[in-house]
Scaffold this motif. Structure first.
Motif, PDB file in Angstrom:
ATOM      1  N   ASP A   1       0.902  -1.183  -0.115  1.00 47.95           N
ATOM      2  CA  ASP A   1      -0.135  -0.068   0.126  1.00 47.95           C
ATOM      3  C   ASP A   1       0.974   1.225   0.086  1.00 47.95           C
ATOM      4  N   THR A   2       2.090   1.216   0.014  1.00 48.87           N
ATOM      5  CA  THR A   2       3.119   2.211  -0.073  1.00 48.87           C
ATOM      6  C   THR A   2       4.226   1.946  -1.084  1.00 48.87           C
TER       7      THR A   2
ATOM      8  N   GLU B   1       2.102  10.153 -10.278  1.00 46.16           N
ATOM      9  CA  GLU B   1       0.740  10.584 -10.132  1.00 46.16           C
ATOM     10  C   GLU B   1       0.030  11.133 -11.510  1.00 46.16           C
TER      11      GLU B   1
ATOM     12  N   TYR C   1      -2.582   2.754  -9.419  1.00 51.74           N
ATOM     13  CA  TYR C   1      -3.037   2.524  -7.930  1.00 51.74           C
ATOM     14  C   TYR C   1      -3.945   3.961  -7.734  1.00 51.74           C
ATOM     15  N   ARG C   2      -4.799   3.690  -6.700  1.00 50.17           N
ATOM     16  CA  ARG C   2      -5.806   4.606  -6.268  1.00 50.17           C
ATOM     17  C   ARG C   2      -5.460   5.000  -4.903  1.00 50.17           C
ATOM     18  N   SER C   3      -5.481   6.230  -4.732  1.00 55.99           N
ATOM     19  CA  SER C   3      -5.297   6.722  -3.123  1.00 55.99           C
ATOM     20  C   SER C   3      -6.475   7.582  -2.912  1.00 55.99           C
TER      21      SER C   3
ATOM     22  N   GLY D   1      -2.673  10.363  -1.017  1.00 53.99           N
ATOM     23  CA  GLY D   1      -1.574   9.773  -1.519  1.00 53.99           C
ATOM     24  C   GLY D   1      -0.704   8.809  -0.397  1.00 53.99           C
TER      25      GLY D   1
ATOM     26  N   THR E   1      -1.712   6.064   1.339  1.00 55.25           N
ATOM     27  CA  THR E   1      -1.988   4.828   1.215  1.00 55.25           C
ATOM     28  C   THR E   1      -2.521   4.650  -0.591  1.00 55.25           C
ATOM     29  N   LYS E   2      -1.755   3.778  -1.201  1.00 57.62           N
ATOM     30  CA  LYS E   2      -1.903   3.711  -2.725  1.00 57.62           C
ATOM     31  C   LYS E   2      -2.287   2.177  -2.825  1.00 57.62           C
TER      32      LYS E   2
ATOM     33  N   ARG F   1      -6.932  10.161  -5.928  1.00 53.60           N
ATOM     34  CA  ARG F   1      -5.645  10.289  -6.619  1.00 53.60           C
ATOM     35  C   ARG F   1      -5.163   9.188  -7.453  1.00 53.60           C
TER      36      ARG F   1
ATOM     37  N   TYR G   1      -2.066   6.919  -9.341  1.00 54.19           N
ATOM     38  CA  TYR G   1      -0.587   6.652  -9.556  1.00 54.19           C
ATOM     39  C   TYR G   1      -0.270   5.755 -10.547  1.00 54.19           C
TER      40      TYR G   1
END
Length: 154
Positions: free
Chosen positions: A29-30, A37, A70-72, A76, A78-79, A128, A130
């Motif tokens: 998650d990181t 982004e 990835y979605r946060s 940003g 936690t992705k 957000r 990524y």
């Protein structure tokens, strides 16, 4: 945000883009700092949006790799990995165009019939996105996408 009986429809189009060069080797998650982004329009905060296409092109010869989306929902911090694109090795030259790679969500390409919903939110709670690649490509991956902003019916 208050509740409403007004219908919301996808209406206004927008585009997103980014270039990914470094390897993103952490799938937790990181993910590492090489996840870049995809900057969304600020108006996504109001009623949300749908991402209806997301693709990538290598800007040089590349080895087999995987691209990540990835979605946060927390600024940003936690992705969450939500979509991927498997990439075959590709030789790019002046006579061989790079092969387009599309991201898949729920087993199918992200499209108008299989969109990625981007919920409304503001500040830290704004959605957000990524992108990252499992193998570095110095020339980079050109990532592009199309979306539709949601808007309330008048």
């Amino acid at each position: 945000m208050s509740a409403s009986n007004n219908a919301i429809f996808p209406q206004l189009s927008f585009g997103v883009s980014a270039v990914v060069t470094g390897a993103n080797t952490t799938l937790s998650d990181t993910p590492d700092a090489n996840a870049v982004e995809l900057v969304l329009p600020a108006t996504v905060e109001t009623d949300g949006a749908q991402l209806v296409a997301l693709w990538a092109l290598p800007r040089a010869t590349c080895s087999a790799t995987v691209l990540y989306l990835y979605r946060s929902l927390d600024g940003g911090t936690t992705k969450r990995l939500i979509a991927t694109a498997a990439v075959a090795a590709d030789t790019v030259s002046t006579t061989d165009a790079p092969a387009e790679v599309v991201f898949k969500l729920k087993g199918a390409s992200i499209s108008e019939s299989n969109p990625l919903y981007l919920p409304p939110g503001s500040g830290v709670g704004k959605t957000r996105l990524y992108v990252g690649a499992s193998v570095a490509l110095a020339a980079g991956w050109a990532i592009s996408g199309d979306g539709l902003l949601m808007q309330k019916a008048a």
